[in-house]
Design an enzyme around this catalytic site. Structure first.
Site, PDB file in Angstrom:
ATOM      1  N   CYS B  37       0.825  -1.207   0.000  1.00 42.44           N
ATOM      2  CA  CYS B  37       0.000   0.000   0.000  1.00 42.44           C
ATOM      3  C   CYS B  37       0.861   1.260   0.000  1.00 42.44           C
ATOM      4  O   CYS B  37       0.359   2.351  -0.227  1.00 42.44           O
ATOM      5  CB  CYS B  37      -0.956   0.002   1.187  1.00 42.44           C
ATOM      6  SG  CYS B  37      -0.196  -0.370   2.758  1.00 42.44           S
ATOM      7  N   CYS B 107      -3.217  -2.839   8.293  1.00 49.75           N
ATOM      8  CA  CYS B 107      -2.894  -1.577   8.971  1.00 49.75           C
ATOM      9  C   CYS B 107      -2.614  -1.818  10.455  1.00 49.75           C
ATOM     10  O   CYS B 107      -1.712  -1.210  11.035  1.00 49.75           O
ATOM     11  CB  CYS B 107      -4.045  -0.587   8.843  1.00 49.75           C
ATOM     12  SG  CYS B 107      -4.426  -0.146   7.142  1.00 49.75           S
TER      13      CYS B 107
END
Lengths: 200, 142
Positions: B37, B107
């Site tokens: 990402c 995350c």
């Protein structure tokens, strides 16, 4: 391999005897008839794409069996996905790396060197400071953009060199190096994207 | 994609954004990132040497809302804990607290890695081998 329709030996996409479409290879290099190399002749790739597109056009299969129509659909999908992957150096390398067990690390960070993360962090920080400034920050942003762009160019020429070395030696250590440069490149493309957004 | 209220709260009002003196022997720094990402996250702790308790925690994250919320929450949780308690924070705790959807679980993994990296950096400094670059967490499969 023998032809599913007439039983004659078939080693091409179409049977030499009854001309029936054969189950297509699922690998993109094999489908396009290229060796599994990181460097590719892109003009030749495009040429093969057009030739195969004509051969696999749905209009040519309207009077064929349901089995062959299904195969034509399958082959067309590999044709299009394959072109998208093979014509882009980064996508092509990711494709080979994934097949060779060097997929991009999605969730874990241990394959990213800390120096790179520090550098990316500092660049992001500088970019954020410039972005929050007024119009006077524009020249600095433009400088940053050309800096990131030259980092990107540097990564691309580094990749080209590594591609050539792996094609020649097949040494897996080169794949590990390519993985490292591709990781770095991903961060740089994000920076380029962010600075372009800021300059809009 | 809809963020949960807690993610939005941390995203709009991130706690403990900033940095600590990375040269200090009381400060541990962890920088982690996920190439897929392109996120990069820095998390720092300042530890009271005599009690082993984390007195201050700061972060700065360049990434999506979930990455920012995960690291913001992590700094909240770190303060007042001992370093060993800090190492027991799991990414799944963050997922639960923030109601992260499956696509955003990475995350929380990043935040857990950042905590480990910061604590390990602090421990390395205390052990005398003053780390020049912040350590990246040697992660255990989670």
């Amino acid at each position: 391999m023998t032809c599913w329709q007439c039983g004659l030996p078939a080693d091409a996409l179409f049977c030499g005897g009854c001309k029936a479409l054969q189950p297509p290879p699922s690998g993109y290099f094999e489908f396009y008839g290229f060796p599994r190399k990181l460097a590719i002749d892109s003009a030749e790739l495009q040429r093969r794409y057009y030739a195969l597109s004509r051969q696999l056009h749905p209009d040519r299969f309207t009077r064929r069996s349901a089995r062959e129509q299904a195969l034509a659909l399958e082959a067309s999908s590999i044709l299009n996905d394959g072109l998208r992957v093979l014509r882009d150096p980064v996508e092509r390398a990711e494709y080979v790396l994934t097949a060779e067990g060097f997929a991009m690390p999605g969730q874990r960070t241990k394959d990213v060197p800390p120096e790179l993360l520090e550098e990316v962090f500092e660049l992001n920080l500088a970019l954020e400071e410039m972005r929050s400034g007024d119009a006077s920050a524009r020249p600095a942003l433009e400088t940053a953009r050309s800096h990131f762009q030259s980092m990107l160019n540097g990564a691309d020429s580094e990749l080209a060199g590594l591609f050539a070395r792996w094609d020649e030696s097949g040494d897996r250590a080169e794949l590990a190096r390519i993985r490292g440069v591709l990781n770095r490149r991903k961060y740089i493309t994000n920076l380029v994207r962010d600075v372009n957004q800021a300059l809009q | 994609m809809a963020y949960s209220d807690k993610v939005l709260d941390h995203y709009n009002n991130p706690r403990n954004v900033g940095s600590l003196d990375k040269g200090s022997r009381h400060v541990g720094t962890g920088i982690v990132g996920a190439p897929e990402c392109g996120d990069v996250m820095k998390l720092q702790v300042r530890v009271n040497e005599s009690t082993g308790i984390i007195e201050e925690a700061k972060f700065k994250t360049f990434g999506c809302g979930s990455a920012i919320a995960s690291s913001s929450l992590a700094t909240e949780w770190l303060k007042g804990r001992t370093v060993d308690e800090a190492l027991r924070i799991k990414n799944t705790d963050i997922v639960t607290e923030l109601s992260l959807p499956p696509v955003k679980i990475h995350c929380s993994v990043l935040a857990e890695d950042a905590i480990k990296a910061a604590i390990n950096d602090y421990k390395a400094k205390q052990a005398g081998g003053a780390a020049v670059t912040p350590a990246v967490a040697e992660t255990v499969a989670g």
